[in-house]
Write a protein that holds these residues in place. Structure first.
Motif, PDB file in Angstrom:
ATOM      1  N   ASP A 141       0.836  -1.199   0.000  1.00 24.66           N
ATOM      2  CA  ASP A 141       0.000   0.000   0.000  1.00 24.66           C
ATOM      3  C   ASP A 141       0.869   1.246   0.000  1.00 24.66           C
ATOM      4  O   ASP A 141       2.101   1.161  -0.130  1.00 24.66           O
ATOM      5  CB  ASP A 141      -0.968   0.002   1.190  1.00 24.66           C
ATOM      6  CG  ASP A 141      -0.246  -0.044   2.537  1.00 24.66           C
ATOM      7  OD1 ASP A 141       0.895   0.457   2.632  1.00 24.66           O
ATOM      8  OD2 ASP A 141      -0.832  -0.591   3.491  1.00 24.66           O
ATOM      9  N   GLU A 142       0.230   2.411   0.130  1.00 26.62           N
ATOM     10  CA  GLU A 142       0.966   3.673   0.040  1.00 26.62           C
ATOM     11  C   GLU A 142       1.988   3.855   1.153  1.00 26.62           C
ATOM     12  O   GLU A 142       2.888   4.696   1.048  1.00 26.62           O
ATOM     13  CB  GLU A 142       0.002   4.860   0.030  1.00 26.62           C
ATOM     14  CG  GLU A 142      -0.877   4.978   1.263  1.00 26.62           C
ATOM     15  CD  GLU A 142      -2.172   4.218   1.139  1.00 26.62           C
ATOM     16  OE1 GLU A 142      -3.131   4.587   1.837  1.00 26.62           O
ATOM     17  OE2 GLU A 142      -2.243   3.263   0.350  1.00 26.62           O
ATOM     18  N   HIS A 143       1.884   3.071   2.208  1.00 26.41           N
ATOM     19  CA  HIS A 143       2.832   3.175   3.317  1.00 26.41           C
ATOM     20  C   HIS A 143       3.965   2.157   3.239  1.00 26.41           C
ATOM     21  O   HIS A 143       4.877   2.186   4.061  1.00 26.41           O
ATOM     22  CB  HIS A 143       2.092   2.992   4.648  1.00 26.41           C
ATOM     23  CG  HIS A 143       0.956   3.950   4.844  1.00 26.41           C
ATOM     24  ND1 HIS A 143       1.136   5.313   4.940  1.00 26.41           N
ATOM     25  CD2 HIS A 143      -0.392   3.740   4.931  1.00 26.41           C
ATOM     26  CE1 HIS A 143      -0.036   5.908   5.087  1.00 26.41           C
ATOM     27  NE2 HIS A 143      -0.971   4.978   5.089  1.00 26.41           N
ATOM     28  N   SER A 150       5.984  -1.825  -7.196  1.00 25.46           N
ATOM     29  CA  SER A 150       5.263  -2.741  -6.314  1.00 25.46           C
ATOM     30  C   SER A 150       4.170  -2.012  -5.539  1.00 25.46           C
ATOM     31  O   SER A 150       3.056  -2.522  -5.375  1.00 25.46           O
ATOM     32  CB  SER A 150       6.241  -3.405  -5.337  1.00 25.46           C
ATOM     33  OG  SER A 150       7.224  -4.138  -6.035  1.00 25.46           O
ATOM     34  N   LYS A 151       4.497  -0.830  -5.057  1.00 27.01           N
ATOM     35  CA  LYS A 151       3.534  -0.049  -4.279  1.00 27.01           C
ATOM     36  C   LYS A 151       2.308   0.291  -5.125  1.00 27.01           C
ATOM     37  O   LYS A 151       1.166   0.101  -4.687  1.00 27.01           O
ATOM     38  CB  LYS A 151       4.197   1.234  -3.768  1.00 27.01           C
ATOM     39  CG  LYS A 151       3.291   2.118  -2.937  1.00 27.01           C
ATOM     40  CD  LYS A 151       4.015   3.393  -2.497  1.00 27.01           C
ATOM     41  CE  LYS A 151       5.178   3.086  -1.584  1.00 27.01           C
ATOM     42  NZ  LYS A 151       5.759   4.308  -0.980  1.00 27.01           N
ATOM     43  N   THR A 152       2.556   0.780  -6.342  1.00 30.65           N
ATOM     44  CA  THR A 152       1.426   1.214  -7.172  1.00 30.65           C
ATOM     45  C   THR A 152       0.605   0.037  -7.696  1.00 30.65           C
ATOM     46  O   THR A 152      -0.619   0.154  -7.853  1.00 30.65           O
ATOM     47  CB  THR A 152       1.916   2.069  -8.351  1.00 30.65           C
ATOM     48  OG1 THR A 152       2.891   1.336  -9.117  1.00 30.65           O
ATOM     49  CG2 THR A 152       2.547   3.362  -7.856  1.00 30.65           C
ATOM     50  N   LYS A 153       1.246  -1.101  -7.948  1.00 29.80           N
ATOM     51  CA  LYS A 153       0.474  -2.280  -8.364  1.00 29.80           C
ATOM     52  C   LYS A 153      -0.395  -2.776  -7.217  1.00 29.80           C
ATOM     53  O   LYS A 153      -1.528  -3.221  -7.431  1.00 29.80           O
ATOM     54  CB  LYS A 153       1.406  -3.389  -8.845  1.00 29.80           C
ATOM     55  CG  LYS A 153       2.097  -3.107 -10.171  1.00 29.80           C
ATOM     56  CD  LYS A 153       1.139  -2.832 -11.316  1.00 29.80           C
ATOM     57  CE  LYS A 153       0.409  -4.072 -11.786  1.00 29.80           C
ATOM     58  NZ  LYS A 153      -0.413  -3.808 -13.001  1.00 29.80           N
ATOM     59  N   GLY A 154       0.123  -2.691  -5.990  1.00 31.36           N
ATOM     60  CA  GLY A 154      -0.679  -3.085  -4.839  1.00 31.36           C
ATOM     61  C   GLY A 154      -1.884  -2.186  -4.643  1.00 31.36           C
ATOM     62  O   GLY A 154      -2.996  -2.655  -4.355  1.00 31.36           O
ATOM     63  N   ILE A 155      -1.673  -0.883  -4.816  1.00 30.22           N
ATOM     64  CA  ILE A 155      -2.779   0.070  -4.671  1.00 30.22           C
ATOM     65  C   ILE A 155      -3.825  -0.167  -5.762  1.00 30.22           C
ATOM     66  O   ILE A 155      -5.037  -0.194  -5.504  1.00 30.22           O
ATOM     67  CB  ILE A 155      -2.257   1.518  -4.736  1.00 30.22           C
ATOM     68  CG1 ILE A 155      -1.354   1.809  -3.530  1.00 30.22           C
ATOM     69  CG2 ILE A 155      -3.415   2.518  -4.788  1.00 30.22           C
ATOM     70  CD1 ILE A 155      -0.623   3.145  -3.621  1.00 30.22           C
ATOM     71  N   GLY A 156      -3.362  -0.352  -7.003  1.00 34.47           N
ATOM     72  CA  GLY A 156      -4.289  -0.597  -8.102  1.00 34.47           C
ATOM     73  C   GLY A 156      -5.087  -1.876  -7.897  1.00 34.47           C
ATOM     74  O   GLY A 156      -6.308  -1.914  -8.107  1.00 34.47           O
TER      75      GLY A 156
END
Length: 336
Positions: A141-143, A150-156
């Protein structure tokens, strides 16, 4: 739709990329489907019978205009920059672009289903030896103190699942292996033949549309994520050496030189492509089970990974001019 196997009119974001273009080709093989592609710069991996629409996913007016023109029934959201793209580009496409697409799709009455291409990078790695399931996996996530891809794929991934709404838009997420690895090669990872990735996307879309017309199923697809792979977990470089062997260059154990992970953080004085946060990510495993995809979607992995890999490597070598002639059968994948 003209037949039970038709997806009607479909729109593929990122349809000029590696997975997206293969998906477009597969969709075109069904003459009852009309295939459209949205891309910022649709100039590569083009297919004659697909229709291409230049647009920026972060621009709501452009996206809404494309949806209004195309009136797709299904959207395959495959768009994503390369892993090493600038952070700003990754955030704009994978987060803002996904949000804009979801908002516009929910407002477009023709759109019934959206399938999102996620990856292993979206998943928080587990402890060594742990094989994850969709129920146990946690998303970046964003944190998260991790690379921006990896962060942005998780958020998406998370936001596509959250956007599922049976009265407006059915969504599903497919998590496929995408790898870069360093280290001692003890951790296990997943791999997947591109043809099976494409097949899984189509299975998910058909299942979502089926849920619109049938009674509620006990094995729900909408609002769900599915792990997709060849179903064989193995160390990264074991797989890489299979590739070398298929190309006619087997590597003996006594030829292997191991470079420790920590050493990579100290190479050279220029800014490395792989940053410390990236390398920390590779200290843990992302191996998973595909039972849910098999049971719910009807997905079946390759029956013989070694045989498929051999054909892929041979075909790639012919394509690149490394060998002349091949025994690769007609219809085999053209690129590795």
């Amino acid at each position: 739709m003209d037949s039970p196997d038709s997806l009607g009119t479909v729109l593929v974001t990122g349809g000029c990329g590696r997975i997206g273009s293969r998906l477009v080709k597969a969709l075109l093989s069904n003459p009852t489907s009309s295939v459209h592609v949205v891309s910022r710069n649709p100039t590569s991996n083009l297919h004659t019978n697909a229709k291409y629409h230049p647009a920026n996913l972060t621009n709501a007016e452009q996206v809404a205009a494309v949806l209004q023109e195309v009136k797709p029934t299904v959207i395959f959201h495959c768009a994503s920059p390369d892993y090493l793209a600038p952070d700003k580009e990754l955030w704009h496409t994978n987060v803002i672009g996904t949000r804009v697409l979801l908002q516009c799709a929910a407002k477009c009455s023709s759109v019934k289903a959206l399938v999102y291409t996620s990856s292993n990078s979206a998943i928080v790695p587990a402890a060594p030896g742990v094989v994850q399931t969709e129920e146990t996996a946690k998303l970046q996530d964003e944190h998260s103190k991790i690379d921006m891809y990896s962060k942005t794929k998780g958020i998406g991934d998370r936001e596509v699942l959250a956007a599922n709404n049976p009265s407006e838009l059915l969504t599903a997420v497919l998590r496929i292996p995408v790898h870069v690895q360093l280290g001692d090669d003890k951790l296990k990872y997943e791999f997947c033949y591109d043809g099976k990735v494409v097949e899984a996307h189509i299975l998910a879309a058909k299942a979502l549309l089926g849920e619109l017309t049938s009674k509620p199923a006990t094995k729900k697809v909408n609002g769900e994520a599915f792990f997709i792979s060849d179903g064989i977990s193995m160390p990264f470089f074991e797989f890489a050496r299979k590739v070398y062997a298929s190309a006619g260059h087997p590597v003996a154990n006594d030829e292997i030189k191991v470079m420790p992970l920590w050493f990579m953080a100290h190479l050279g004085t220029r800014k490395p492509e792989l940053r410390r946060l990236d390398m920390d990510h590779f200290k843990k495993s992302v191996a998973w089970k595909i039972g849910k995809a098999k049971t719910v979607l009807g997905y079946e992995p390759v029956t013989d990974q070694d045989e498929v890999l051999k054909k892929c490597v041979e075909s790639c070598m012919v394509h690149c001019g490394l060998i002349v002639g091949s025994e690769v059968p007609v219809g085999a994948i053209k690129q590795l």
